[in-house]
Design an enzyme around this catalytic site. Structure first.
Site, short mmCIF file in Angstrom:
data_model
loop_
_atom_site.label_atom_id
_atom_site.label_comp_id
_atom_site.label_asym_id
_atom_site.label_seq_id
_atom_site.Cartn_x
_atom_site.Cartn_y
_atom_site.Cartn_z
N ASP A 15 0.82 -1.20 0.00
CA ASP A 15 0.00 0.00 0.00
C ASP A 15 0.86 1.26 0.00
OD1 ASP A 15 -2.33 1.42 0.01
OD2 ASP A 15 -2.70 1.22 2.16
N HIS A 32 3.20 3.57 -8.80
CA HIS A 32 2.98 2.16 -9.13
C HIS A 32 4.23 1.55 -9.79
CE1 HIS A 32 -1.10 2.26 -7.83
NE2 HIS A 32 -1.51 3.07 -8.79
N THR A 61 -10.02 -7.28 -6.27
CA THR A 61 -11.27 -7.25 -7.01
C THR A 61 -11.93 -5.87 -6.91
OG1 THR A 61 -12.34 -8.18 -5.02
CG2 THR A 61 -11.76 -9.72 -6.80
N LEU A 126 12.19 -19.41 -3.46
CA LEU A 126 11.01 -18.66 -3.04
C LEU A 126 9.86 -18.82 -4.03
CD1 LEU A 126 9.74 -16.33 -1.21
CD2 LEU A 126 10.62 -14.78 -2.97
#
Length: 235
Positions: A15, A32, A61, A126
């Site tokens: 976030d 972003h 969503t 990973l």
């Protein structure tokens, strides 16, 4: 930090990209982009530390409610990221996986994600799991629907326990050890509600683009100070 007590399964709600950009007078897309670059940084460090699974909340969503221009840019990020770093991920033995209904993304984005999954399928380090077009309530709803279909088809019994029902969830694991949310918000935002039942949670004010290796270490140190009793008592 005790390297022998690194949590196996970590999830991060990434976030703060937009707020990070706004503070710098930049468009949200710049945040972003920087956030996507940081995926590489944290994935590499998690892999080095021996984390088994790192789940990153990339697109929820509910994110479809954002401006169309921002959605279009977010849909392009997987291609930008993997075209730049897929070779490095392969060399580092990192495996890419995905949860969520990412097939609803544009066709070229879906192709890029599937190619990344296929190209790293044999890696054993990973598991870098991207939650794309993912919502926990949707996941549980789909799980219940599939379970009901299996019962009707005599493939499953009505007598089912939590562990068996958990197999209907997306991904390859059921229990989360540590959930981290960046940028100061203190909520789950419809993320991994089933898997978070006994996860330790850490909320940091650091925005995701600034969440570096040192920040990850601080979260792991805090995790190791927790007393995980899973509802029981320890003498």
């Amino acid at each position: 930090m005790d390297l022998q007590r690194i949590p196996a399964h970590i999830a991060i709600i990434m976030d703060g990209n937009g707020r990070w950009a706004k503070k710098r007078g930049l468009p949200r897309t710049a945040g972003h982009l920087q956030g996507a670059e940081n995926v590489r940084t944290i994935a590499k460090e998690a892999n080095r530390l021996g984390v088994k699974t790192l789940i990153l909340y990339a697109f929820s969503t509910e994110n479809w409610n954002r401006p169309e221009s921002e959605i279009d840019y977010l849909c392009k990020l997987p291609k930008m990221f993997f075209s730049k770093y897929i070779k490095e991920l392969k060399a580092l033995n990192i495996r890419v996986s995905c949860i969520g209904e990412y097939e609803k993304f544009p066709k070229d984005t879906v192709t890029v994600i599937k190619n990344a999954i296929d190209e790293t399928a044999m890696n054993t380090g990973l598991n870098l799991c991207l939650a794309v077009n993912y919502g926990a309530r949707r996941e549980i709803t789909l799980a219940a629907q599939q379970y009901a279909k299996d019962v009707l088809a005599d493939k499953a019994s009505l007598d089912i326990d939590e562990q068996a029902f958990g197999q209907y969830m997306m991904g390859e694991h059921q229990e989360l050890d540590l959930l981290i949310r960046t940028s100061g918000e203190v909520r789950l935002s419809n993320f991994l509600l089933w898997q978070c039942a006994y996860a330790e949670m850490i909320f940091t004010d650091t925005a995701w683009p600034d969440f570096n290796e040192a920040e990850l270490h601080r979260c792991l140190e805090q995790y190791q100070q927790r007393d995980r009793r899973f509802g029981g008592l320890k003498e």
